[in-house]
Design a protein around this motif. Structure first.
Motif, PDB file in Angstrom:
ATOM      1  N   GLN A  83      39.798  82.120  17.457  1.00 30.63           N
ATOM      2  CA  GLN A  83      38.520  81.542  19.089  1.00 30.63           C
ATOM      3  C   GLN A  83      38.707  82.886  20.042  1.00 30.63           C
ATOM      4  O   GLN A  83      39.280  83.421  20.452  1.00 30.63           O
ATOM      5  CB  GLN A  83      39.504  80.974  20.156  1.00 30.63           C
ATOM      6  CG  GLN A  83      38.997  79.768  20.702  1.00 30.63           C
ATOM      7  CD  GLN A  83      39.370  78.910  21.623  1.00 30.63           C
ATOM      8  OE1 GLN A  83      40.244  78.190  20.979  1.00 30.63           O
ATOM      9  NE2 GLN A  83      39.337  78.624  23.076  1.00 30.63           N
ATOM     10  N   VAL A  84      36.784  82.472  20.309  1.00 32.03           N
ATOM     11  CA  VAL A  84      36.637  83.824  21.266  1.00 32.03           C
ATOM     12  C   VAL A  84      37.431  83.518  22.486  1.00 32.03           C
ATOM     13  O   VAL A  84      36.630  82.020  23.243  1.00 32.03           O
ATOM     14  CB  VAL A  84      34.789  83.775  21.220  1.00 32.03           C
ATOM     15  CG1 VAL A  84      34.576  84.762  21.941  1.00 32.03           C
ATOM     16  CG2 VAL A  84      34.604  84.576  19.550  1.00 32.03           C
ATOM     17  N   SER A  85      37.777  84.486  23.108  1.00 29.97           N
ATOM     18  CA  SER A  85      38.556  84.284  24.291  1.00 29.97           C
ATOM     19  C   SER A  85      37.376  85.191  25.564  1.00 29.97           C
ATOM     20  O   SER A  85      37.580  84.469  26.492  1.00 29.97           O
ATOM     21  CB  SER A  85      39.649  85.236  24.530  1.00 29.97           C
ATOM     22  OG  SER A  85      39.277  86.150  24.431  1.00 29.97           O
ATOM     23  N   SER A  86      36.990  85.587  25.042  1.00 28.27           N
ATOM     24  CA  SER A  86      35.984  86.811  26.158  1.00 28.27           C
ATOM     25  C   SER A  86      35.400  87.002  25.482  1.00 28.27           C
ATOM     26  O   SER A  86      35.552  87.702  24.213  1.00 28.27           O
ATOM     27  CB  SER A  86      37.062  87.614  27.236  1.00 28.27           C
ATOM     28  OG  SER A  86      37.943  88.900  26.178  1.00 28.27           O
ATOM     29  N   VAL A  87      33.830  87.683  26.390  1.00 29.83           N
ATOM     30  CA  VAL A  87      32.602  88.776  25.804  1.00 29.83           C
ATOM     31  C   VAL A  87      32.560  89.486  26.409  1.00 29.83           C
ATOM     32  O   VAL A  87      32.424  89.334  27.954  1.00 29.83           O
ATOM     33  CB  VAL A  87      31.690  88.305  25.369  1.00 29.83           C
ATOM     34  CG1 VAL A  87      30.407  89.201  25.782  1.00 29.83           C
ATOM     35  CG2 VAL A  87      31.894  86.423  24.828  1.00 29.83           C
ATOM     36  N   GLY A  88      33.131  91.149  25.943  1.00 26.46           N
ATOM     37  CA  GLY A  88      32.805  92.444  27.162  1.00 26.46           C
ATOM     38  C   GLY A  88      31.601  92.786  26.947  1.00 26.46           C
ATOM     39  O   GLY A  88      30.987  93.414  27.808  1.00 26.46           O
ATOM     40  N   ASP A  89      30.986  92.758  26.043  1.00 27.50           N
ATOM     41  CA  ASP A  89      29.130  93.353  25.926  1.00 27.50           C
ATOM     42  C   ASP A  89      28.948  92.901  25.091  1.00 27.50           C
ATOM     43  O   ASP A  89      29.438  91.732  24.406  1.00 27.50           O
ATOM     44  CB  ASP A  89      30.091  95.108  25.810  1.00 27.50           C
ATOM     45  CG  ASP A  89      28.769  96.094  26.463  1.00 27.50           C
ATOM     46  OD1 ASP A  89      27.347  95.428  26.456  1.00 27.50           O
ATOM     47  OD2 ASP A  89      28.605  96.524  26.692  1.00 27.50           O
ATOM     48  N   ALA A  90      26.809  93.025  25.079  1.00 26.77           N
ATOM     49  CA  ALA A  90      26.577  92.063  24.034  1.00 26.77           C
ATOM     50  C   ALA A  90      26.930  92.511  22.560  1.00 26.77           C
ATOM     51  O   ALA A  90      26.178  91.899  21.519  1.00 26.77           O
ATOM     52  CB  ALA A  90      25.205  92.976  24.295  1.00 26.77           C
ATOM     53  N   VAL A 114      45.748  77.672  22.515  1.00 22.89           N
ATOM     54  CA  VAL A 114      44.740  79.062  22.703  1.00 22.89           C
ATOM     55  C   VAL A 114      45.381  79.338  23.921  1.00 22.89           C
ATOM     56  O   VAL A 114      44.886  78.239  24.934  1.00 22.89           O
ATOM     57  CB  VAL A 114      43.832  78.866  22.364  1.00 22.89           C
ATOM     58  CG1 VAL A 114      43.016  80.864  22.887  1.00 22.89           C
ATOM     59  CG2 VAL A 114      43.576  78.969  21.034  1.00 22.89           C
ATOM     60  N   PRO A 115      45.970  79.733  24.880  1.00 25.93           N
ATOM     61  CA  PRO A 115      46.779  80.466  25.808  1.00 25.93           C
ATOM     62  C   PRO A 115      44.459  80.180  27.168  1.00 25.93           C
ATOM     63  O   PRO A 115      43.946  80.398  26.411  1.00 25.93           O
ATOM     64  CB  PRO A 115      46.685  81.682  26.425  1.00 25.93           C
ATOM     65  CG  PRO A 115      47.585  82.238  25.053  1.00 25.93           C
ATOM     66  CD  PRO A 115      46.688  81.175  24.433  1.00 25.93           C
ATOM     67  N   THR A 116      44.825  79.988  28.150  1.00 25.67           N
ATOM     68  CA  THR A 116      43.521  80.034  28.809  1.00 25.67           C
ATOM     69  C   THR A 116      43.509  80.678  30.000  1.00 25.67           C
ATOM     70  O   THR A 116      42.438  81.238  30.422  1.00 25.67           O
ATOM     71  CB  THR A 116      43.272  78.488  29.563  1.00 25.67           C
ATOM     72  OG1 THR A 116      44.044  77.865  30.339  1.00 25.67           O
ATOM     73  CG2 THR A 116      43.062  77.327  27.741  1.00 25.67           C
ATOM     74  N   GLY A 120      47.682  84.910  30.413  1.00 26.23           N
ATOM     75  CA  GLY A 120      48.392  84.124  28.500  1.00 26.23           C
ATOM     76  C   GLY A 120      47.524  85.093  27.999  1.00 26.23           C
ATOM     77  O   GLY A 120      48.466  85.060  26.619  1.00 26.23           O
ATOM     78  N   LEU A 121      47.297  85.445  28.043  1.00 20.93           N
ATOM     79  CA  LEU A 121      46.148  85.987  26.772  1.00 20.93           C
ATOM     80  C   LEU A 121      46.527  87.995  26.762  1.00 20.93           C
ATOM     81  O   LEU A 121      45.945  88.281  25.816  1.00 20.93           O
ATOM     82  CB  LEU A 121      44.482  85.943  27.310  1.00 20.93           C
ATOM     83  CG  LEU A 121      44.115  84.747  26.419  1.00 20.93           C
ATOM     84  CD1 LEU A 121      42.477  84.652  27.457  1.00 20.93           C
ATOM     85  CD2 LEU A 121      43.958  84.504  25.191  1.00 20.93           C
ATOM     86  N   THR A 122      47.012  88.384  27.901  1.00 17.67           N
ATOM     87  CA  THR A 122      46.782  90.027  27.824  1.00 17.67           C
ATOM     88  C   THR A 122      48.080  90.368  26.317  1.00 17.67           C
ATOM     89  O   THR A 122      49.444  89.464  26.390  1.00 17.67           O
ATOM     90  CB  THR A 122      47.611  89.970  28.610  1.00 17.67           C
ATOM     91  OG1 THR A 122      46.926  89.725  30.690  1.00 17.67           O
ATOM     92  CG2 THR A 122      48.329  91.797  29.249  1.00 17.67           C
ATOM     93  N   ASN A 123      47.537  91.470  26.075  1.00 13.52           N
ATOM     94  CA  ASN A 123      48.468  91.664  24.402  1.00 13.52           C
ATOM     95  C   ASN A 123      48.119  90.794  23.839  1.00 13.52           C
ATOM     96  O   ASN A 123      49.273  90.646  22.537  1.00 13.52           O
ATOM     97  CB  ASN A 123      49.694  91.987  25.290  1.00 13.52           C
ATOM     98  CG  ASN A 123      49.419  93.189  26.167  1.00 13.52           C
ATOM     99  OD1 ASN A 123      48.665  94.641  25.809  1.00 13.52           O
ATOM    100  ND2 ASN A 123      50.800  93.709  26.548  1.00 13.52           N
ATOM    101  N   LYS A 124      47.541  89.504  23.498  1.00 14.00           N
ATOM    102  CA  LYS A 124      47.444  88.579  22.765  1.00 14.00           C
ATOM    103  C   LYS A 124      46.323  88.406  22.245  1.00 14.00           C
ATOM    104  O   LYS A 124      46.112  87.487  21.019  1.00 14.00           O
ATOM    105  CB  LYS A 124      48.017  87.405  23.232  1.00 14.00           C
ATOM    106  CG  LYS A 124      49.257  87.516  23.712  1.00 14.00           C
ATOM    107  CD  LYS A 124      49.890  86.208  23.745  1.00 14.00           C
ATOM    108  CE  LYS A 124      51.421  86.528  24.429  1.00 14.00           C
ATOM    109  NZ  LYS A 124      51.640  84.629  25.473  1.00 14.00           N
TER     110      LYS A 124
END
Length: 273
Positions: A83-90, A114-116, A120-124
């Motif tokens: 699952q995509v947790s974040s988008v950093g750039d395009a 999946v952590p929200t 919870g997402l750090t280093n994962k």
């Protein structure tokens, strides 16, 4: 004691124990006690089943928390589902690996969610760079944003954020990202994310001298870019009448590669000075 598969109870030629007490009485043990079909077959079945289950777990169900946990022999041979947790750039994002997806319990078992939160997402998560494409650059490191960079970022965020994707991994780049061809399901149809960006005119084909990855899709990508140019969509669109009155140019836009080369050359001049 007799096992269900050990044969007729009237067979007196066997030296297997007839009860649990006999089994525990070492004085009645013989070589056949351990090598007879009644003992050997279950042991072999149990061992093979256990080793097979362990191999399947390590190969397909073990969660990979970061790029540092990806084995070298995985590249160009395996894919990652998550699952995509974040988008950093395009053209890059963070992936939380969920091996096996819903079939293995992700999303509905209490211990497979999946952590929200950022903590919870750090280093994962695994940093993914979409292969084969180069999107307009957002403003960073004191550099100005390219035209259509925000549109590209917003489009990618809306398209894949919090969605499940499959990434066919090619290699690890110099920034610690995994270069991968990324696919997402839309209405039961599998879509190539990089290809869709090219069709929208929100990216160009990756043109670096080294490090480019296309899988088997390079010509498909180039054809999609040419079609977007011909149709004047996205970054290839022409200025409106109002834009032309403001002095906006109708010439071809600066590509992300040209943008990076221009700024890199300027940075070298500054260092030389």
């Amino acid at each position: 004691m007799r096992w269900p598969w050990s044969g007729d109870d009237n067979d007196k030629t066997r030296s297997e124990p007839s009860s649990w007490a006999d089994l525990l009485d070492t004085s009645k043990w013989s070589w056949d006690t351990f090598t007879g079909p009644g003992a050997l077959v279950p042991s072999i079945v149990f061992t093979v089943t256990s080793l097979s289950a362990l191999r399947i777990y390590k190969s397909y169900l073990r969660r990979i928390p970061s790029v540092n946990h990806i084995k070298p022999d995985y590249f160009r041979r395996r894919s990652l589902f998550g699952q995509v947790s974040s988008v950093g750039d395009a053209d890059n994002f963070r992936l939380f690996h969920t091996p096996g997806g819903r079939l293995s319990g992700w999303g509905w078992l209490p211990w497979k969610r999946v952590p929200t939160t950022r903590e919870g997402l750090t280093n994962k998560t695994i940093h993914i760079r979409i292969a084969g494409v180069d999107a307009p650059e957002l403003a960073h490191w004191g550099r100005e944003a390219q035209p259509f960079s925000k549109e590209a970022y917003d489009w990618l965020t809306q398209y894949i954020h919090n969605r499940r994707v499959r990434a066919y991994i090619y290699r690890r780049d110099q920034y610690g990202r995994v270069v991968a061809q990324v696919f997402i399901r839309k209405w039961f149809v599998q879509k190539d994310v990089g290809l869709e960006m090219l069709k929208q005119g929100l990216a160009t084909v990756y043109e670096a001298k080294t490090g480019s990855e296309f899988g088997k899709s390079e010509q498909i990508y180039r054809d999609a870019e040419q079609k977007a140019k011909a149709n004047h969509v996205g970054m290839w669109s022409k200025p409106s009448l109002l834009g032309r009155l403001r002095g906006e140019s109708a010439k071809a836009p600066e590509s992300p590669r040209e943008y990076k080369s221009r700024h890199n050359a300027a940075d070298k001049l500054k260092k030389g000075a």
